[in-house]
Design an enzyme around this catalytic site. Structure first.
Site, PDB file in Angstrom:
ATOM      1  CB  CYS A 696      -0.928  -0.010   1.215  1.00 56.38           C
ATOM      2  SG  CYS A 696      -2.094   1.386   1.240  1.00 56.38           S
ATOM      3  CB  CYS A 698      -0.625   4.124   3.828  1.00 61.84           C
ATOM      4  SG  CYS A 698      -0.794   2.389   4.327  1.00 61.84           S
ATOM      5  CG  HIS A 704      -2.511  -2.474   4.495  1.00 61.85           C
ATOM      6  ND1 HIS A 704      -3.814  -2.266   4.102  1.00 61.85           N
ATOM      7  CD2 HIS A 704      -1.914  -1.257   4.477  1.00 61.85           C
ATOM      8  CE1 HIS A 704      -3.998  -0.992   3.853  1.00 61.85           C
ATOM      9  NE2 HIS A 704      -2.860  -0.354   4.070  1.00 61.85           N
ATOM     10  CB  CYS A 781      -4.311   3.406   5.362  1.00 61.55           C
ATOM     11  SG  CYS A 781      -4.302   2.631   3.722  1.00 61.55           S
ATOM     12  CG  HIS A 833      -9.710 -15.724  -1.216  1.00 62.07           C
ATOM     13  ND1 HIS A 833     -10.546 -16.736  -0.798  1.00 62.07           N
ATOM     14  CD2 HIS A 833      -8.936 -15.414  -0.146  1.00 62.07           C
ATOM     15  CE1 HIS A 833     -10.285 -17.019   0.473  1.00 62.07           C
ATOM     16  NE2 HIS A 833      -9.305 -16.243   0.889  1.00 62.07           N
TER      17      HIS A 833
END
Length: 1122
Positions: A696, A698, A704, A781, A833
């Site tokens: 990310c 951030c 995370h 975030c 997933h």
């Protein structure tokens, strides 16, 4: 009669009496006081002479005795009734008072509520009005800003129009415009290069300014190129000098031979456009120092004292003097410093033979290029002193700079410019062709050494991912000199309409060389065919590289020229080439460069090199997984120069093998027979640091759970424990978009498999449309993501997710091909997933599903087993193979009746269509009280997973190895208490399948200690290291009730498709120790029964043989033979 204690109650038959106090109750007279009044007529019975006054008669006692008890009872009842009535009245009064007070309080409360609501509404209305005012003010400010911006734009436009008008109406003596900084820099560079052009007569090989020295312009087949002109001292490209006393009668036009490969039409058209570019301020695409990437390369400036003249040998000229070093032209296409001859590589480079006899070093040139054996004698010889290293590094560097500058300007070299750097094998072919005279060797060797110096300097300073290759050095130097000298590049000369060559010794020599070269090409073709047959028989024919959609047609043409025309040194690995990865890195790391600039940066990698700058120093190529195209490459002998007479007609030309890109081997070493490099038959581990870039924006890893530290920690743990040194480290690569589309849709592949800067170029069908930048959500975030937890980094995530898929593909293909025993892929982000068109749960591309598909498509793997022990159900993997009977998917996950992410994976989901029964979901229910642990997982493997897997009999086993079921993960991301040691034992059980071809791919797991411990246990099991035994308490423990219920349901459903699980239904509640004992006893019973049955059959057979009558046709022993 009001009593203060009215709330007291009475028990018994008359409860209302309790209303009165006890004192009042006792005060009730028992007898009725009667004051009798005697009748006046009644005489006194006792009167006598008592004085005549009547005395009262005491009748109390008599009256009391005479009162009827019934009357008394009635009176009492009446009084009690009166009391009851009075009590009821009091109750009614009290209730009425209470009701009145309650109504009053209710009305007051309602009034207060209404007042409060009114205040709230007033406050809300005031707040809304304030917000409306603020929004209105904001809108007014925005409108004002827009108006201001529009005014500024109008003013700027007016100013520009005024400037344009002024420029249009300017006087001719004034400047037309003010150049920008970039234009000024390029103009300054152009002027400096013009000012540095040497004056005639600078060196001993310069061409004198004489009109007779310029030959005629020889026309080529391409008549579209206009003749070039230049200032004095700059010869036109097509005007050729006649060197020295050489007679002009021997001048003949160059002819194109059949051995020269034709360039692509597209490259020719692009070159024509470059030739017609007249302004030096425009962007040049044919130079190496103009593009953004090439600006990082070293720019060697400065010239030696006395700059030499420009190139004195141009194409189309007659044979020139060997004194000009730039006229040394090798057959393989290196033109040295000749700036007007584009280089063309022959398909095969020349290698030194093992027998280094003087005759084998006889050199010759291509008949289509000027010879170096005609003209004056060379004044420079190569001796050992010239090849001695300079004692001072600065002096050597200065000499190299002067040498390069002198060579760029067309001059020659002296001995002091020589270097001791070893000559790469790909350049040794230059020394095998040309003149057999010692001076021809000397001049040619100067070029070889100088090109190597320039290559090494540019390699040290250039970007590591795009290092200079020796095969491209000649072209780089030539284009670099064209940029500096500002001489236009033209096409190679075509066959001319000239008369036959005069029968001179030079012409005869060229004819001999042409014949020998044709023979060489024939031999080379035969070698290629034989080599192709050998590779085809052994089944080791390398795969053709699959092209990336983002590679343009020009880039493919350029790569094919490098791989085929220049002789690539390595063969592409499975589904990818080094040039593809280089091209992708160019697109992602230097997006402002266009395709033409990237074409010049194609890298020909060494077999032992690193995968790129992103890979750590400990990641090295453990061996070529796929065999080289040319297996006859041998280490080279050191270059030695012999002075031998030219005997071209008698010395046959030996077919030369492909050279290595490494420097020449030391002298005296014999070349060992080349054997294909094979991987050790052990566990393979794949890891690439490029996957760390997916994070990310951030930068906060605490927010995370799926962060780069996961795979870093696992890699460090394997290094610390020494397990990594026992494994074979595999180089990863990025998966192609075509490979990803075997499972995912094209839209999904383009959206998450491309960076925003090259997405529009790749999206030829415009599938993404204008909403491609609006597919992400802003996270709390500050970063962006697909959902609240699946983060996305626009610059690096696309390459990282493709790298994860490619790493698993490389590892699985090597295991399936038998090069490795098994493997463990340390990759991120996870993938189980990811559905066909949906990214979720930290997953973008389903690595395991893509690998299974490609194993079946490319390696013809029949059946694939996928075991998913991540605590979350792999909904993407189940979706990919729900109707496929060739892939068995078994998942052990927390289900909790659909209340745990992702909510899918019910036991009833068994597959669809032809794939019914090939989807097994061990869906744990019952929450985490008690949690599922080692006993439950081992029981599931014993009763469901392993029996079905053995009956399925897969060819390859892929494991979605998520470790979030290990103890240490909290309930939202885990909640179970499986030990890391247990996963090692589960891995050991899976190794009994498919001949041990098991590949584990990291999926989930976010507690660093837990995933490191579990990964260590799994790798130990793959390496067949002795595992720590399970605790005795675990072996004696029975699975909990929830787990038994889950397994009973799974067996009930799956027994319709797999009969092997039915026998385990009765023993689900037993401990592991009991189950082992039962299985041992059952095995012994089966063995005993088998022995008994065999003995009974043998006894029956013997009895049958004894009692059976002898056949009639069989003669008795006593009967005489007929």
């Amino acid at each position: 009669m009001n009593s203060p204690n009215e709330s007291d109650g009475m028990s018994g038959r008359e409860p209302s009496l309790e209303i009165l106090p006890r004192t009042s109750l006792h005060s009730i007279p028992v007898t009725v006081e009667v004051k009798p009044v005697l009748p006046r007529a009644m005489p006194s019975s006792m009167g006598g002479g008592g004085g005549g006054s009547p005395s009262p008669v005491e009748l109390r006692g008599a009256l009391v005795g005479s009162v009827d008890p019934t009357l008394r009872e009635q009176q009492l009842q009446q009084e009690l009734l009166a009391l009851k009535q009075q009590q009821q009245l009091q109750k009614q009064l009290l209730f009425a008072e209470f009701q009145k007070q309650h109504d009053h309080l209710t009305r007051q409360h309602e009034v207060q509520l209404q007042k409060h609501l009114k205040q709230q509404q007033e406050m809300l209305a005031a707040k809304q009005q304030q917000e409306m005012l603020a929004a209105k003010r904001q809108q007014e400010l925005e409108q004002q800003r827009q108006r201001e911006q529009q005014r500024q734009e109008e003013l700027e436009k007016q100013r520009l129009e005024q400037q344009l008008l002024i420029l249009r109406n300017k006087e001719k003596s004034k400047e037309s415009a003010i150049a920008s900084t970039e234009v000024k820099l390029r103009l300054q560079e152009f002027l400096l290069s013009k000012s540095k052009e040497p004056t005639p007569g600078g060196l001993n090989h310069s061409l004198p300014q004489h009109p007779k020295c310029w030959g005629a312009h020889h026309a080529s087949l391409d008549q579209s190129s206009p003749p070039q002109s230049g200032p004095p001292g700059t010869p036109p490209s097509y005007k050729l000098p006649l060197p020295g006393p050489y007679d002009s009668r021997d001048d003949f036009p160059l002819r194109k031979t059949a051995s020269e490969p034709n360039l692509k039409v597209r490259s020719r058209l692009k070159q024509k456009v470059a030739e017609r570019r007249s302004s030096p301020l425009l962007r040049r695409k044919d130079g190496t120092v103009i593009s953004t990437f090439k600006k990082r390369a070293v720019e060697i400036t400065g010239a030696g004292p006395g700059a030499s003249s420009v190139c004195n040998s141009a194409p189309g000229s007659g044979p020139s003097s060997p004194n000009s070093s730039h006229s040394t032209i090798a057959e393989n296409g290196f033109t040295g410093s000749v700036p007007n001859i584009p280089t063309e590589m022959l398909p095969q480079h020349r290698a030194l033979p093992l027998d280094s006899s003087p005759n084998q070093f006889s050199l010759y040139t291509s008949p289509s290029l000027p010879n170096i054996s005609l003209g004056l004698q060379a004044t420079v010889t190569v001796t050992n002193s010239h090849l001695t290293a300079s004692p001072k590094l600065s002096t050597q560097q200065e000499a190299e700079r002067q040498a390069l500058q002198s060579l760029r300007q067309g001059g020659t070299l002296t001995g002091k410019f020589m270097s001791t750097s070893s000559i790469p094998g790909c350049l040794l072919g230059v020394a095998l062709e040309g003149d057999g005279s010692p001076h021809g060797h000397a001049s040619l060797l100067q070029h070889v050494l100088l090109l190597e110096q320039a290559r090494q300097q540019s390699t040290l300073i250039a970007v590591p991912l795009h290092g200079q290759s020796p095969l491209v050095t000649g072209e780089r130097v030539a284009t670099s000199m064209r940029t500096v000298g500002k001489l236009p590049r033209h096409r190679p000369l075509s066959r001319t309409q000239s008369s036959p060559l005069p029968q001179s010794p030079q012409a005869l020599q060229q004819l001999v060389m042409q014949q020998q070269h044709q023979q060489f090409l024939e031999k080379q073709k035969q070698q290629q065919l034989q080599l192709g047959k050998i590779l085809t028989k052994t089944g080791e024919l390398p795969r053709q590289p699959t092209t990336h959609p983002e590679e343009t047609e020009e880039e493919l043409t350029e790569q094919q020229e490098v791989l085929l025309g220049e002789g690539a040194l390595t063969m592409p690995r499975e589904g990818s080439t080094e040039s593809e990865s280089t091209q992708e890195d160019l697109e992602e790391e230097d997006e402002e460069d266009d395709g033409e600039e990237e074409e010049d940066c194609i890298q020909v990698k060494d077999e032992e090199g690193e995968s790129g700058a992103e890979e750590g120093p400990d990641l090295e190529e453990p061996g070529a997984g796929y065999k080289k195209l040319f297996s006859d490459a041998q280490p080279l002998q050191p270059l030695q120069v012999y002075q031998a007479p030219l005997s071209l007609a008698t010395v046959p030309h030996q077919a030369l093998g492909r050279t290595q890109s490494s420097p020449a081997a030391p002298g005296g070493m014999k070349s060992p027979p080349d054997q294909p490099v094979k991987h050790l038959f052990t566990t393979g581990v794949v890891y690439d640091t490029f996957m760390l870039k997916h994070q990310c924006m951030c930068g906060n890893t605490h927010v995370h759970p799926e962060h780069a530290g996961r795979i870093q920690s696992i890699w460090s743990r394997l290094q610390e424990t020494g397990l990594l040194s026992k494994c074979e480290r595999i180089r990863g690569r990025k998966a192609t978009l075509d490979e990803i589309q075997t499972v995912h849709s094209e839209y999904h592949t383009l959206l998450y498999g491309t960076s925003p800067l090259n997405r529009q170029k790749l999206d030829s069908k415009k599938l993404l449309g204008p909403i491609s930048q609006k597919m992400y959500a802003v996270l709390p975030c500050g970063g962006i993501g697909v959902d609240s937890d699946t983060v996305w980094n626009e610059m690096h995530s696309s390459s990282a997710v493709r790298m994860a898929v490619g790493c698993l593909l490389e590892l699985a293909f090597k295991v399936a091909a038998g090069e490795l025993k098994n493997g463990f892929a340390i990759i991120r982000p996870p993938g189980h997933h990811a559905e066909e068109s949906t990214a979720m749960g930290f997953c973008f591309f389903n690595s395991v599903a893509i690998t299974a598909k490609l194993l079946q498509q490319k390696l013809n793997v029949g059946k694939v087993l996928i075991v998913d022990w991540d605590i979350h159900h792999g909904n993407g993997t189940q979706q990919a193979f729900y109707n496929d009977p060739s892939v068995l998917y078994i998942s052990l996950h927390r289900y909790d009746n659909g209340n745990f992410f992702p909510g899918s994976g019910a036991p009833e989901e068994v597959g669809g269509g032809p794939g019914v029964g090939y989807n097994v979901n061990v869906a744990w229910t019952g929450g985490v009280d008690p949690p599922i642990g080692d006993v439950e997982y081992l029981t599931a493997f014993r009763t469901v997973v392993m029996p079905i897997a053995h009956e399925f009999s897969p060819d390859v086993v892929l494991v979605s190895a998520g470790f979030d079921a290990v103890e240490g993960h909290l309930s939202p991301l885990g909640g179970y208490s499986v030990t890391a040691r247990c996963f090692g034992h589960l891995t050991r059980q899976l190794m009994t399948l498919a001949g041990g071809r098991v590949v584990l791919a990291l999926e989930g797991g976010h507690d660093l200690t837990a995933i490191c411990d579990a990964s260590e246990a799994c790798v130990s099991a793959l390496l067949s290291v002795e595992l720590q035994p399970l605790d005795e308490a675990v072996l004696q423990q029975k699975p909990n009730i929830n787990a038994v219920a889950t397994l009973e349901k799974v067996i009930e459903i799956q027994s319709k498709h797999w009969s092997c699980v039915q026998k385990f239904a009765a023993g689900l509640g037993r401990s592991l120790r009991e189950a082992q004992a039962g299985e041992t006893e059952e095995a012994e019973t089966v063995s005993a029964m088998a022995l008994l049955s065999v003995g009974a059959e043998q006894a029956q057979a013997a009895a049958a043989r004894e009692h059976s009558p002898r056949p009639a046709e069989e003669p008795m022993e006593q009967e005489p033979a007929l």
